[in-house]
Design an enzyme around this catalytic site. Structure first.
Site, PDB file in Angstrom:
ATOM      1  CB  SER A 259      83.592  50.582  48.142  1.00 27.41           C
ATOM      2  OG  SER A 259      84.911  49.593  48.738  1.00 27.41           O
ATOM      3  CE  LYS A 260      77.801  46.800  47.303  1.00 27.83           C
ATOM      4  NZ  LYS A 260      76.973  46.931  45.946  1.00 27.83           N
TER       5      LYS A 260
END
Length: 489
Positions: A259-260
């Site tokens: 994920s970011k």
RNA sequence: GUUCCCAUCGUCUAGGGGCCUAGGACACCUCCCUUUCACGGAGGAUACAGGGGUUCAAAUCCCCUUGGGAACGCCA
């Protein structure tokens, strides 16, 4: 068997990240391998999060990666392109509304007037009792007429899909996972249309996949549970569902969905670091897929040729940045020197380096540095020594400068270089001078090499001198040597 | 919590009953090349999660356990 049509359906809520890029790649490969079509559909029904800038960014990233689509939005103008337009879901509201109305009229969906608070309290109650957090709407049996009355009185409602009566297992064959079974009570009555009339993912996805005649849905595993809802809608509409293939997730070092939040995973980030699109593609392709011949360094065409769904892995793959870097180095070497020089420019420009305009010099320099570059950004440190303005004697040179023979070496070096009267030295001329310094200063081994290197690049370790020296003007070599000599008190 | 999915070196993977004393790649270690650093070359260490079956034969098929992940939104 109908024509293969696949789609990549990003939501423009941020930049394209490597997980999305891989989904796009596999869809692209599958389409090309099977002579099919690749559709780019924009899932922008979340008005709050979607933006034109994000769409621009996602499109640019896909173009940069060379994953070009046959239908969707036109890369330059973002205008619709293809027979199933519009391709932006936000512009297809009328279609969704019509279909929702059909389900409403057939009693397969209903208006639900629950407030956020009511929903929340039901969820909590369910959780407390250990039931799945499904909601049980008090309006599920409200007649359509009654609901319409409430609506015209100004009340807000979502449209929910009715699931209670669907008591059976939903079974489908996933091309990657084989037979997958979902019990119908795994989901509660889910939303089709928001109170503002905007459709929700599971609904527009089905409508569009059907209307756009998508034959195969290749998407990430996180959508596997969504397939149940979607199957229910296909069934309610009497539509034949497409084939499904759910691919494994890309994981971070903790083996969680990448994920970011954890580290840079945007395609654009890698572009900025100086990764090549073909290296990114090659690397993500191998995260969950392997070439039938076991080949690892692959061109896009080789990936297409070797691609098949049955070689996709079922389990998640950790994104290993170290291997990505290695792979980038491999692809870098496969490029022409002139090409690399061009690619290097944005990076060298960041440092405002002034380097020769001569293309012969330029290609020679790339040839010299190619094997020590993993990403283009490495070029910054490699080229810095060639740039006169940034010549400095680094602290790590101290020890070398303190050696006894250093001064004699430096003076001999400077004088011999100056005496040549040439603009640049060839490798042979350099080696000859080096031998003469050896005799004149009576120094050998590292006592000879390290001082000369310091006089060239300001530090005792680095690229081979015979490569470096011919890239630097003799006048500059003399200046540099003088600067170092001046430091010797 | 519930449902679904998954399980081979640290990581990416090959493998689909006998070809497996498990192969390749990255990383790691050693050596060679190199009068530095890299590049390159040659070697090395390291894995079938555990337990039951089925079978003459199981990394491979089945079951259980354990572990991991995902999903349960008026996000996609």
């Amino acid at each position: 068997m109908s024509k293969v049509r696949v789609r990549f359906a990003p939501s423009p809520t941020g930049s394209l990240h490597v997980g999305g890029a891989r989904t796009a790649l596999y869809n692209y490969l599958y389409a090309k391998k099977n002579g099919g079509e690749f559709v780019l559909r924009i899932e922008d029904t979340d008005e709050a999060r979607s933006s034109q800038e994000s769409l621009r960014g996602v499109v640019d990233d896909l173009v940069w990666l060379n994953l070009l689509w046959d239908e969707g939005v036109e890369p330059q103008t973002l205008a619709d392109m293809g027979p199933c337009a519009p391709y932006r879901q936000s512009e297809r509201q009328k279609i969704y509304k019509e279909i929702a109305e059909k389900l409403l009229n057939e009693g397969k969906a209903y208006y639900c007037f629950m407030t956020e608070a009511e929903i929340e309290s039901q969820r909590e109650a369910a959780k407390a009792e250990g039931r799945p957090p499904q909601i049980n709407s008090p309006h599920q049996d409200l007649s359509l007429a009654k609901a319409q009355e409430k609506l015209s009185a100004g009340e807000k409602a979502v449209v929910r899909f009715k699931t209670k009566h669907l008591k059976k297992d939903y079974i489908f064959t996933d091309h990657i996972r084989g037979q997958v079974t979902f019990p119908s009570d795994m989901v509660g009555d889910f939303v089709l249309l928001r109170s503002d009339g905007m459709p929700v993912y599971n609904f527009c996805c089905v409508v569009d996949d059907h209307l756009m005649r998508i034959s195969h849905v290749l998407r990430a595993e996180e959508h596997l549970p969504n397939t149940l809802r979607q199957l229910m809608i296909y069934e309610a509409m009497g539509w034949t569902p497409p084939e499904f293939a759910h691919m494994s997730l890309i994981l971070d070092e903790e083996r969680q969905k990448l994920s970011k939040r954890k580290g840079a995973v945007a395609t654009g980030h890698f572009k900025n670091e100086g990764y090549l699109p073909e290296a990114i593609l090659n690397f993500i392709a191998l995260l969950g897929w392997s070439h039938p011949d076991g080949k690892e360094i692959l061109t896009l065409q080789e990936m297409i040729n070797g691609f098949s769904l049955d070689r996709l892995h079922t389990s998640g793959a950790v994104f290993d940045r170290v291997k990505l870097k290695w792979m980038n180095a491999q692809h870098l070497r496969a490029r022409d020197n002139a090409e690399i020089w061009k690619l290097l420019q944005p990076f060298l420009a960041r440092e405002k380096m002034e380097l020769p305009m001569d293309p012969v010099w330029q290609e020679k320099s790339v040839a010299a540095f190619k094997t020590s570059m993993e990403v283009l950004a490495d070029g910054i440190e490699l080229y810095r020594p060639l740039n006169d303005k940034s010549f400095v004697v680094l602290p790590e040179a101290e020890e070398t400068l303190a050696w006894e023979p250093t001064k004699a070496v430096l003076v001999a070096w400077r004088d011999l270089v100056a005496a040549t009267g040439k603009e640049y030295l060839s490798e042979e001329e350099f080696l000859k001078i080096q031998d003469e310094v050896k005799v004149k200063a009576n120094a050998k081994g590292k006592n000879l090499f390290m001082p000369i290197r310091v006089a060239v690049i300001g530090k005792p370790h680095g690229t081979e001198l015979k490569i470096l020296v011919p890239l630097i003007k003799t006048s500059s070599l003399v200046d540099r040597a003088n600067k170092v000599i001046a430091k010797l008190r």
